[in-house]
Motif scaffolding. Structure first.
Motif, short mmCIF file in Angstrom:
data_model
loop_
_atom_site.label_atom_id
_atom_site.label_comp_id
_atom_site.label_asym_id
_atom_site.label_seq_id
_atom_site.Cartn_x
_atom_site.Cartn_y
_atom_site.Cartn_z
N LYS A 13 -30.01 33.45 -23.58
CA LYS A 13 -30.65 32.53 -24.52
C LYS A 13 -29.65 31.43 -24.92
CE LYS A 13 -34.49 34.61 -24.81
NZ LYS A 13 -35.50 33.92 -24.02
N ALA A 16 -26.76 31.80 -27.72
CA ALA A 16 -26.68 33.19 -28.19
C ALA A 16 -25.25 33.70 -28.04
CB ALA A 16 -27.63 34.08 -27.40
N ILE A 31 -27.91 33.84 -33.13
CA ILE A 31 -28.09 32.42 -32.85
C ILE A 31 -27.76 31.69 -34.15
CG2 ILE A 31 -30.59 32.63 -33.24
CD1 ILE A 31 -28.95 29.98 -31.03
N PHE A 36 -30.60 38.05 -34.22
CA PHE A 36 -31.95 38.11 -33.65
C PHE A 36 -32.19 39.40 -32.88
CE2 PHE A 36 -29.73 36.05 -30.11
CZ PHE A 36 -30.32 36.59 -28.98
N TYR A 101 -35.79 35.70 -31.13
CA TYR A 101 -34.88 34.57 -30.97
C TYR A 101 -35.50 33.30 -31.56
CZ TYR A 101 -32.24 30.91 -28.54
OH TYR A 101 -31.50 29.79 -28.25
N LYS A 105 -34.02 31.34 -34.69
CA LYS A 105 -33.54 29.99 -34.40
C LYS A 105 -34.26 28.97 -35.28
CE LYS A 105 -32.72 26.92 -30.42
NZ LYS A 105 -32.26 25.83 -31.08
#
Length: 115
Positions: A13, A16, A31, A36, A101, A105
């Motif tokens: 990701k 990450a 993140i 996450f 995520y 984020k």
């Protein structure tokens, strides 16, 4: 999915990072400094915690009571513990990670530049 596949997927990701703030037995993926995904290294079968929309979390727990549980040591309204016991496809497992995520984020703080 095993722990290495989970780790590789989480780290794929954008931005990450992996951390071990709770000791050597718990992988933590972040993140922008926010968690996450958490995964215990000593669980069999593999289990991991992901953030989830509260309404979706309830639905998932009802539909998969042996594989989706309220988040262990987490805010149970917003986090699920996923048990990788063969009941959920790798595609679903990745979707849970993707959703977590994206939720985390989206919470990043926007810093406005003053001129």
């Amino acid at each position: 999915m095993d722990i290495e596949q989970l780790r590789n997927y989480a780290l794929s990701k954008p931005d990450a990072v992996e951390d071990l703030p709770f000791g050597p037995d718990t992988l933590v993926f972040k993140i922008n400094g926010k968690v996450f995904l958490l995964a215990g290294l000593d669980n069999s079968p593999l289990q991991f915690n992901v953030k989830c929309d509260p309404d979706k979390a309830i639905e998932l727990r009802e539909n998969y009571p042996d594989a989706v549980l309220p988040g262990y040591h987490m805010n149970k309204k917003h986090w699920n513990t996923i048990v990788v016991n063969g009941q959920l496809s790798n595609k679903m497992l990745k979707e849970f990670i993707d959703d977590s995520y994206t939720l985390v984020k989206g919470k990043e703080k926007r810093v406005s530049k003053l001129k």
